[in-house]
Design a protein around this motif. Structure first.
Motif, short mmCIF file in Angstrom:
data_model
loop_
_atom_site.label_atom_id
_atom_site.label_comp_id
_atom_site.label_asym_id
_atom_site.label_seq_id
_atom_site.Cartn_x
_atom_site.Cartn_y
_atom_site.Cartn_z
N ASP A 91 0.82 -1.22 0.00
CA ASP A 91 0.00 0.00 0.00
C ASP A 91 0.85 1.26 0.00
O ASP A 91 0.54 2.24 -0.69
CB ASP A 91 -0.91 0.02 1.22
CG ASP A 91 -2.11 -0.91 1.09
OD1 ASP A 91 -2.33 -1.44 -0.02
OD2 ASP A 91 -2.81 -1.13 2.10
N TYR A 92 1.92 1.26 0.80
CA TYR A 92 2.68 2.50 1.02
C TYR A 92 4.04 2.51 0.31
O TYR A 92 4.80 3.45 0.45
CB TYR A 92 2.86 2.74 2.52
CG TYR A 92 1.55 2.88 3.23
CD1 TYR A 92 0.73 4.01 3.04
CD2 TYR A 92 1.09 1.88 4.08
CE1 TYR A 92 -0.48 4.13 3.69
CE2 TYR A 92 -0.14 1.99 4.73
CZ TYR A 92 -0.92 3.12 4.52
OH TYR A 92 -2.14 3.24 5.15
N GLY A 93 4.33 1.46 -0.43
CA GLY A 93 5.58 1.44 -1.18
C GLY A 93 6.80 1.38 -0.30
O GLY A 93 7.78 2.12 -0.52
N THR A 94 6.78 0.49 0.68
CA THR A 94 7.93 0.34 1.59
C THR A 94 9.19 0.04 0.78
O THR A 94 9.22 -0.87 -0.05
CB THR A 94 7.67 -0.81 2.58
OG1 THR A 94 6.51 -0.49 3.36
CG2 THR A 94 8.86 -1.04 3.48
N THR A 95 10.25 0.81 1.06
CA THR A 95 11.53 0.60 0.37
C THR A 95 12.59 0.01 1.30
O THR A 95 13.58 -0.56 0.83
CB THR A 95 12.06 1.92 -0.20
OG1 THR A 95 12.20 2.88 0.88
CG2 THR A 95 11.13 2.47 -1.26
N ALA A 96 12.41 0.16 2.61
CA ALA A 96 13.37 -0.36 3.59
C ALA A 96 12.59 -0.89 4.78
O ALA A 96 11.51 -0.40 5.10
CB ALA A 96 14.36 0.72 4.03
N ALA A 97 13.14 -1.92 5.42
CA ALA A 97 12.46 -2.51 6.57
C ALA A 97 13.48 -3.11 7.53
O ALA A 97 14.60 -3.43 7.15
CB ALA A 97 11.46 -3.58 6.12
N HIS A 98 13.03 -3.26 8.76
CA HIS A 98 13.86 -3.89 9.79
C HIS A 98 13.06 -5.03 10.41
O HIS A 98 11.88 -4.89 10.72
CB HIS A 98 14.20 -2.88 10.89
CG HIS A 98 14.69 -3.52 12.16
ND1 HIS A 98 13.99 -3.45 13.35
CD2 HIS A 98 15.79 -4.28 12.42
CE1 HIS A 98 14.64 -4.12 14.29
NE2 HIS A 98 15.73 -4.62 13.75
N ALA A 99 13.71 -6.19 10.55
CA ALA A 99 13.07 -7.35 11.19
C ALA A 99 14.16 -8.30 11.65
O ALA A 99 15.30 -8.24 11.18
CB ALA A 99 12.12 -8.05 10.21
N ILE A 100 13.78 -9.20 12.57
CA ILE A 100 14.73 -10.22 12.98
C ILE A 100 14.82 -11.27 11.87
O ILE A 100 13.82 -11.55 11.19
CB ILE A 100 14.34 -10.86 14.33
CG1 ILE A 100 12.99 -11.55 14.27
CG2 ILE A 100 14.36 -9.82 15.44
CD1 ILE A 100 12.63 -12.29 15.55
N PRO A 101 15.98 -11.85 11.64
CA PRO A 101 16.15 -12.76 10.49
C PRO A 101 15.23 -13.97 10.53
O PRO A 101 14.76 -14.43 9.49
CB PRO A 101 17.63 -13.16 10.56
CG PRO A 101 18.14 -12.69 11.87
CD PRO A 101 17.26 -11.58 12.32
N SER A 102 14.97 -14.53 11.71
CA SER A 102 14.12 -15.72 11.77
C SER A 102 12.70 -15.41 11.30
O SER A 102 12.03 -16.28 10.73
CB SER A 102 14.10 -16.29 13.19
OG SER A 102 13.65 -15.33 14.12
N TYR A 103 12.21 -14.18 11.52
CA TYR A 103 10.86 -13.84 11.09
C TYR A 103 10.79 -13.65 9.57
O TYR A 103 9.77 -13.96 8.94
CB TYR A 103 10.36 -12.56 11.77
CG TYR A 103 9.02 -12.12 11.24
CD1 TYR A 103 7.87 -12.85 11.53
CD2 TYR A 103 8.90 -11.02 10.41
CE1 TYR A 103 6.64 -12.48 11.01
CE2 TYR A 103 7.68 -10.63 9.89
CZ TYR A 103 6.55 -11.37 10.19
OH TYR A 103 5.34 -11.01 9.66
N LEU A 104 11.86 -13.16 8.97
CA LEU A 104 11.82 -12.88 7.53
C LEU A 104 11.62 -14.16 6.72
O LEU A 104 11.00 -14.12 5.66
CB LEU A 104 13.10 -12.16 7.11
CG LEU A 104 13.18 -10.71 7.57
CD1 LEU A 104 14.57 -10.14 7.34
CD2 LEU A 104 12.13 -9.86 6.84
#
Length: 438
Positions: free
Chosen positions: A174-187
């Motif tokens: 929806d918002y055109g996310t270009t960068a994100a942060h997450a823990i590797p196991s969740y990705l």
């Protein structure tokens, strides 16, 4: 003119100027720390005088601080200011005793936000990005730490929080996310949901940058994440005792994590002798805060295993770099006489294409013998296939883990998504042995 640094006056300091700044800030930190009940007593016993540091190498003469010290003096034993001056605390879960609590005044939060903005900028994030923060908010430092850094940098932030993968995907699109942060196991789990929805993050989102951290992970896992999402994934390092995220970060050259030496003194010591090891040699990371007022910590033993990378980065930043965290001294377990780190097993699994996004190690006592059971998620297109093919894969994994750690595991292959996921750091080891440590 293109801006290359977020805070050039600090990021490119020469060695002499940086060490001079560290000495000034270390003396101020010791003076400030002596106002806490813990350090006041400790400094009195050790005859440590504020203002006596003339060379940063003298830090080796100061005593260590441990997690147990924080727990023993819970909650206010390390506080240097009146509670009316404190505006936030962050805390561990405290499931095995008193939690470790860190307090911040306004100066501390502003300093932390600047370190986070600096970290994100060095990884290529700019104020033109749409940044989705897929991390838990609250007592866990990751959510708010990144949030304030994103806002300080000036990027559009989406404080998505952890979990709810379908909503994460909708927000991205929806918002055109270009960068994100997450823990590797969740990705890994998020990618499985993309696939289940018939979507490809490479084609159906505008993602170009991922920041991963909060839990140790191998370079193999990072490369797998990059391949799944079609992005560059940057390694970040932090720990709540040193604020949280923003302690060290990869730049766009991805050749180690810059550790911000105007805010921290970093040492690498042999965990057994507690003596310093040469640059390039692995040991335990020990850290001292230099710009925190409410609750400074001196020579804190992190238990994280890493090394200083010799030389200077091509990016022009002069602060030293640490290697990725290879494990923790308190993560190691002993099975059948062999010392094993979970990261060794992950390193094996991430090289096998048929393996899915998650795994779990359970230590059990079976018929009086301690065994290591490794549950491994397998990609759905493989799990639904020929049983003989699965048996061959199981034997391959068994042999490769045995070759790596010298102890033969019991391997159980399970469907993708079947291993329970947590919103915080992944739980990799459960010790159910009769004489287990957990």
């Amino acid at each position: 003119m293109t801006k290359h640094f977020w805070q050039e006056e600090f990021e490119t300091l020469g060695k002499k100027d940086l060490q001079k700044l560290q000495v000034e800030r270390l003396n101020a930190t010791i003076t400030n720390a002596s106002r806490s009940s813990f350090y006041s007593k400790l400094f009195g016993k050790k005859n440590i005088q504020p203002g006596a540091i003339t060379d940063i190498a003298q830090i080796a003469e100061l005593p260590f601080t441990t997690k147990q010290d924080l727990r023993n003096h819970f909650p206010y034993g390390f506080l240097t200011l009146p509670k009316k001056d404190i505006i936030r605390l962050h805390s561990s879960s405290g499931t095995t005793g008193n939690p470790t609590v860190i307090f911040h005044n306004r100066h501390d939060l502003n300093s932390w936000a600047n370190l986070m903005a600096r970290s994100l900028f060095c990884a290529g994030v700019r104020d033109t990005d749409v940044f989705q923060n897929i991390c838990g908010y609250g007592l866990f430092t990751g959510g708010l730490g990144f949030q304030y850094g994103i806002e300080t940098l000036g990027a559009l932030s989406i404080p998505a929080g952890a979990g709810n993968s379908l909503r994460q995907i909708k927000l991205m699109r929806d918002y055109g996310t270009t960068a994100a942060h997450a823990i590797p196991s969740y990705l890994g789990r998020l990618y499985e949901v993309f696939e289940a929805e018939g979507l490809d993050p490479k084609k159906d989102t505008q993602l170009k940058t991922l920041v991963i951290g909060a839990e140790p992970h191998t370079d193999g896992q990072r490369k797998r994440i990059e391949e799944m999402f079609g992005v560059k994934a940057y390694n970040s390092f932090g720990l709540s005792e040193m604020n949280g995220p923003g302690v060290a970060f990869e730049c766009t050259y991805q050749n180690g994590l810059h550790i911000w030496e105007d805010a921290y003194v970093v040492e690498i010591v042999n965990p057994d002798t507690l003596q310093a090891v040469p640059d390039g040699e692995y040991g335990e990371l020990v850290m001292t805060t230099l710009d925190r007022q409410a609750m400074p910590l001196i020579r804190y033993r992190t238990r994280d295993i890493t090394r200083i990378l010799p030389g200077q980065c091509e990016c022009g930043r002069t602060h030293r770099r640490i290697d990725r965290i290879t494990g923790r001294t308190d993560d190691m377990f002993i099975i059948k006489g062999c010392n094993v780190f979970p990261m060794q097993i992950e390193g094996v699994l991430m090289k096998i294409p048929e393996v899915g996004s998650d795994y779990m190690i359970t230590l059990e006592t079976m018929n009086g013998v301690d065994e290591m059971v490794v549950e491994v998620e397998v990609r759905n297109d493989w799990f639904q296939g020929d049983i003989r093919r699965l048996d061959k894969l199981s034997k391959t994994i068994t042999h490769q883990i045995r070759d790596e750690v010298l102890a033969k595991p019991i391997v159980k292959l399970v469907e993708a998504g079947s291993i329970p996921k947590s919103e915080g750091k992944a739980i990799r080891v459960t010790d159910n042995r009769k004489n287990g440590l957990n």
